[in-house]
Motif scaffolding. Sequence first.
Motif, PDB file in Angstrom:
ATOM      1  N   GLU A  15      28.660  59.756  22.302  1.00  0.00           N
ATOM      2  CA  GLU A  15      27.262  59.441  22.571  1.00  0.00           C
ATOM      3  C   GLU A  15      26.382  60.562  22.034  1.00  0.00           C
ATOM      4  N   ASP A  68      29.187  54.634  21.751  1.00  0.00           N
ATOM      5  CA  ASP A  68      27.865  54.155  21.345  1.00  0.00           C
ATOM      6  C   ASP A  68      27.977  53.703  19.893  1.00  0.00           C
ATOM      7  N   THR A  98      26.262  50.505  24.481  1.00  0.00           N
ATOM      8  CA  THR A  98      25.197  50.752  23.523  1.00  0.00           C
ATOM      9  C   THR A  98      23.903  50.072  23.938  1.00  0.00           C
TER      10      THR A  98
END
Length: 147
Positions: A15, A68, A98
């Motif tokens: 992330e 993500d 996400t």
Amino acid sequence: MTSSSLKPAEILLIEDNPADVRLTMEVLKDVKLCNNISVVNDGVQALDFLYRRGEYDSAPRPDLILLDLNLPRMDGREVLERIKGDEVLKQIPVVVLTTSSAEQDILKSYALHANCYITKPVDLEQFTKVVTSIEEFWFSIVKLPGM
């Protein structure tokens, strides 16, 4: 700690948003399961971590990856493709977490063998519920390899 295991669960969070990293880590620490959380901020670091290259030469093998899609240097879709294309890494469950709710991202992620796709809620309470549910499902209900 999982009920069927004595070792802590290893979670890799991929992330790039510092606020999302902080919030995810806080929620995971609040859940009463024992886990270790490693964080990388882009796709290149993710692959270095998974292949134990450079500064990640002693990185633990993750039991679960939270990925993500919109990452710098290497897109999350490419990271997912590399993970699921590798005979050793493909067994690690990958949860796409996400902001994108685009149908093409959902379809592409599943075509690349994501284990599930979750759109991050913008509401703090809902985000907390989602992250808690992810951990409880993958470490309390599902039987993972090596756990």
